[in-house]
Design a protein around this motif. Structure first.
Motif, PDB file in Angstrom:
ATOM      1  N   ASP A  96      65.233  24.353  -0.891  1.00  0.00           N
ATOM      2  CA  ASP A  96      66.082  25.077  -1.856  1.00  0.00           C
ATOM      3  C   ASP A  96      65.305  25.804  -2.948  1.00  0.00           C
ATOM      4  O   ASP A  96      65.913  26.302  -3.884  1.00  0.00           O
ATOM      5  N   GLU A  97      63.959  25.817  -2.884  1.00  0.00           N
ATOM      6  CA  GLU A  97      63.200  26.566  -3.889  1.00  0.00           C
ATOM      7  C   GLU A  97      62.660  27.845  -3.232  1.00  0.00           C
ATOM      8  O   GLU A  97      61.792  27.767  -2.362  1.00  0.00           O
ATOM      9  N   PRO A  98      63.139  28.999  -3.654  1.00  0.00           N
ATOM     10  CA  PRO A  98      62.726  30.246  -3.000  1.00  0.00           C
ATOM     11  C   PRO A  98      61.372  30.789  -3.466  1.00  0.00           C
ATOM     12  O   PRO A  98      60.825  31.688  -2.831  1.00  0.00           O
ATOM     13  N   ASP A  99      60.832  30.265  -4.560  1.00  0.00           N
ATOM     14  CA  ASP A  99      59.580  30.838  -5.077  1.00  0.00           C
ATOM     15  C   ASP A  99      58.371  30.264  -4.336  1.00  0.00           C
ATOM     16  O   ASP A  99      58.041  29.078  -4.468  1.00  0.00           O
ATOM     17  N   GLY A 100      57.714  31.098  -3.547  1.00  0.00           N
ATOM     18  CA  GLY A 100      56.597  30.653  -2.719  1.00  0.00           C
ATOM     19  C   GLY A 100      55.412  30.155  -3.516  1.00  0.00           C
ATOM     20  O   GLY A 100      54.747  29.196  -3.111  1.00  0.00           O
ATOM     21  N   ILE A 101      55.137  30.778  -4.658  1.00  0.00           N
ATOM     22  CA  ILE A 101      53.994  30.347  -5.471  1.00  0.00           C
ATOM     23  C   ILE A 101      54.258  28.944  -6.024  1.00  0.00           C
ATOM     24  O   ILE A 101      53.377  28.066  -5.998  1.00  0.00           O
ATOM     25  N   ALA A 102      55.463  28.717  -6.505  1.00  0.00           N
ATOM     26  CA  ALA A 102      55.826  27.387  -7.012  1.00  0.00           C
ATOM     27  C   ALA A 102      55.684  26.350  -5.907  1.00  0.00           C
ATOM     28  O   ALA A 102      55.145  25.249  -6.121  1.00  0.00           O
ATOM     29  N   ASN A 103      56.139  26.700  -4.712  1.00  0.00           N
ATOM     30  CA  ASN A 103      56.052  25.756  -3.600  1.00  0.00           C
ATOM     31  C   ASN A 103      54.599  25.476  -3.209  1.00  0.00           C
ATOM     32  O   ASN A 103      54.219  24.325  -2.985  1.00  0.00           O
ATOM     33  N   MET A 104      53.764  26.522  -3.145  1.00  0.00           N
ATOM     34  CA  MET A 104      52.346  26.299  -2.815  1.00  0.00           C
ATOM     35  C   MET A 104      51.668  25.443  -3.892  1.00  0.00           C
ATOM     36  O   MET A 104      50.833  24.585  -3.581  1.00  0.00           O
ATOM     37  N   ALA A 105      52.018  25.680  -5.154  1.00  0.00           N
ATOM     38  CA  ALA A 105      51.420  24.903  -6.248  1.00  0.00           C
ATOM     39  C   ALA A 105      51.760  23.418  -6.097  1.00  0.00           C
ATOM     40  O   ALA A 105      50.887  22.544  -6.224  1.00  0.00           O
ATOM     41  N   ASN A 106      53.007  23.139  -5.823  1.00  0.00           N
ATOM     42  CA  ASN A 106      53.402  21.731  -5.678  1.00  0.00           C
ATOM     43  C   ASN A 106      52.786  21.099  -4.433  1.00  0.00           C
ATOM     44  O   ASN A 106      52.389  19.931  -4.450  1.00  0.00           O
ATOM     45  N   ILE A 107      52.676  21.861  -3.352  1.00  0.00           N
ATOM     46  CA  ILE A 107      52.087  21.296  -2.127  1.00  0.00           C
ATOM     47  C   ILE A 107      50.587  21.063  -2.315  1.00  0.00           C
ATOM     48  O   ILE A 107      50.036  20.055  -1.840  1.00  0.00           O
ATOM     49  N   ALA A 108      49.899  21.966  -3.022  1.00  0.00           N
ATOM     50  CA  ALA A 108      48.475  21.742  -3.300  1.00  0.00           C
ATOM     51  C   ALA A 108      48.304  20.447  -4.097  1.00  0.00           C
ATOM     52  O   ALA A 108      47.426  19.625  -3.801  1.00  0.00           O
ATOM     53  N   ALA A 109      49.161  20.252  -5.100  1.00  0.00           N
ATOM     54  CA  ALA A 109      49.094  19.029  -5.911  1.00  0.00           C
ATOM     55  C   ALA A 109      49.410  17.796  -5.071  1.00  0.00           C
ATOM     56  O   ALA A 109      48.779  16.737  -5.219  1.00  0.00           O
ATOM     57  N   LEU A 110      50.403  17.936  -4.176  1.00  0.00           N
ATOM     58  CA  LEU A 110      50.775  16.818  -3.298  1.00  0.00           C
ATOM     59  C   LEU A 110      49.613  16.434  -2.388  1.00  0.00           C
ATOM     60  O   LEU A 110      49.275  15.249  -2.248  1.00  0.00           O
ATOM     61  N   LEU A 111      48.980  17.426  -1.764  1.00  0.00           N
ATOM     62  CA  LEU A 111      47.843  17.147  -0.866  1.00  0.00           C
ATOM     63  C   LEU A 111      46.717  16.466  -1.632  1.00  0.00           C
ATOM     64  O   LEU A 111      46.095  15.512  -1.152  1.00  0.00           O
ATOM     65  N   TRP A 112      46.458  16.962  -2.817  1.00  0.00           N
ATOM     66  CA  TRP A 112      45.375  16.424  -3.674  1.00  0.00           C
ATOM     67  C   TRP A 112      45.632  14.973  -4.021  1.00  0.00           C
ATOM     68  O   TRP A 112      44.729  14.137  -4.018  1.00  0.00           O
ATOM     69  N   ASP A 113      46.895  14.677  -4.319  1.00  0.00           N
ATOM     70  CA  ASP A 113      47.290  13.336  -4.727  1.00  0.00           C
ATOM     71  C   ASP A 113      47.323  12.389  -3.534  1.00  0.00           C
ATOM     72  O   ASP A 113      47.013  11.203  -3.644  1.00  0.00           O
ATOM     73  N   PHE A 114      47.710  12.932  -2.394  1.00  0.00           N
ATOM     74  CA  PHE A 114      48.062  12.128  -1.229  1.00  0.00           C
ATOM     75  C   PHE A 114      46.853  11.769  -0.369  1.00  0.00           C
ATOM     76  O   PHE A 114      46.773  10.682   0.193  1.00  0.00           O
ATOM     77  N   LEU A 115      45.925  12.732  -0.222  1.00  0.00           N
ATOM     78  CA  LEU A 115      44.828  12.547   0.729  1.00  0.00           C
ATOM     79  C   LEU A 115      43.559  12.127   0.005  1.00  0.00           C
ATOM     80  O   LEU A 115      43.144  12.805  -0.942  1.00  0.00           O
ATOM     81  N   PRO A 116      42.912  11.053   0.452  1.00  0.00           N
ATOM     82  CA  PRO A 116      41.670  10.620  -0.191  1.00  0.00           C
ATOM     83  C   PRO A 116      40.483  11.498   0.193  1.00  0.00           C
ATOM     84  O   PRO A 116      40.515  12.195   1.216  1.00  0.00           O
ATOM     85  N   ASP A 117      39.468  11.457  -0.629  1.00  0.00           N
ATOM     86  CA  ASP A 117      38.165  12.084  -0.324  1.00  0.00           C
ATOM     87  C   ASP A 117      38.236  13.593  -0.147  1.00  0.00           C
ATOM     88  O   ASP A 117      37.649  14.153   0.789  1.00  0.00           O
ATOM     89  N   LEU A 118      38.958  14.261  -1.035  1.00  0.00           N
ATOM     90  CA  LEU A 118      38.975  15.730  -1.028  1.00  0.00           C
ATOM     91  C   LEU A 118      38.241  16.243  -2.264  1.00  0.00           C
ATOM     92  O   LEU A 118      38.261  15.595  -3.312  1.00  0.00           O
ATOM     93  N   ASN A 119      37.620  17.413  -2.156  1.00  0.00           N
ATOM     94  CA  ASN A 119      37.154  18.093  -3.364  1.00  0.00           C
ATOM     95  C   ASN A 119      37.848  19.439  -3.569  1.00  0.00           C
ATOM     96  O   ASN A 119      37.637  20.096  -4.589  1.00  0.00           O
ATOM     97  N   TRP A 120      38.711  19.811  -2.617  1.00  0.00           N
ATOM     98  CA  TRP A 120      39.495  21.056  -2.765  1.00  0.00           C
ATOM     99  C   TRP A 120      40.682  20.979  -1.819  1.00  0.00           C
ATOM    100  O   TRP A 120      40.547  20.523  -0.674  1.00  0.00           O
TER     101      TRP A 120
END
Ligand code: SME
Length: 160
Positions: free
Chosen positions: A29-53
């Motif tokens: 239900d969120e049409p703004d692609g930039i907002a969605n990419m921002a939240n998914i980047a944060a989710l991946l960062w939070d969710f997956l161990p051993d990342l630097n980007w």
């Protein structure tokens, strides 16, 4: 408050099912692609161990342009066919790279990166973005990660 982190002993396929549910919930239900990419980047960062980007490059006028991400500042524009991201976008194929130093033309945005997973996001058969994950750990990513991030890319195809 959002807390989507899986239990430490959670098997990878199950962790990715949870990641997908969280990604779907965050972007529905969120049409703004930039907002969605921002939240998914944060989710991946939070969710997956051993990342630097963790983040996105968007296809704009036949070139990859930096999108929302977590990690250190990165190169802004990547020509198609250059580096891991450029090859993934050019071939519309996931690149699972256990050792970036052995990948011809790898673009070293951060010298600590040793392994990388890049998954194209396709909409109507066209690459619209890539999801890029970098790790300081050699061979950090395996087929479970590839399958999980490809499923994420499919969910995001119409949401970014
Ligand atoms: N290493 C990537 C460039 C992007 S950064 O890692 C964020 C590549 O070779 O395409």
């Amino acid at each position: 408050m959002y807390d989507f982190r899986p239990a430490p002993d959670c098997p990878k396929p199950e962790a990715y099912r949870q990641l997908l549910d969280a990604a779907s919930a965050l972007t529905t239900d969120e049409p703004d692609g930039i907002a969605n990419m921002a939240n998914i980047a944060a989710l991946l960062w939070d969710f997956l161990p051993d990342l630097n980007w963790a983040g996105f490059y968007r296809m704009i006028d036949d070139e990859l342009v930096l999108g929302p991400f977590c990690g250190r500042p990165a190169c802004i524009r990547i020509p198609l066919g250059k580096g891991v991201c450029g090859v993934a976008a050019n071939e519309a194929m996931t690149q699972l790279v256990p050792d970036v130093h052995a990948f011809p033309g790898h673009i070293a945005c951060d010298s600590v990166t040793n392994s990388e997973l890049v998954v194209p996001v396709l909409r109507d058969g066209q690459v619209v973005a890539v999801i890029d994950l970098d790790s300081p750990v050699a061979a950090r990513f395996d087929e479970d990660d590839q399958v999980g991030i490809e499923a994420l890319a499919a969910v995001l195809a119409t949401r970014i």
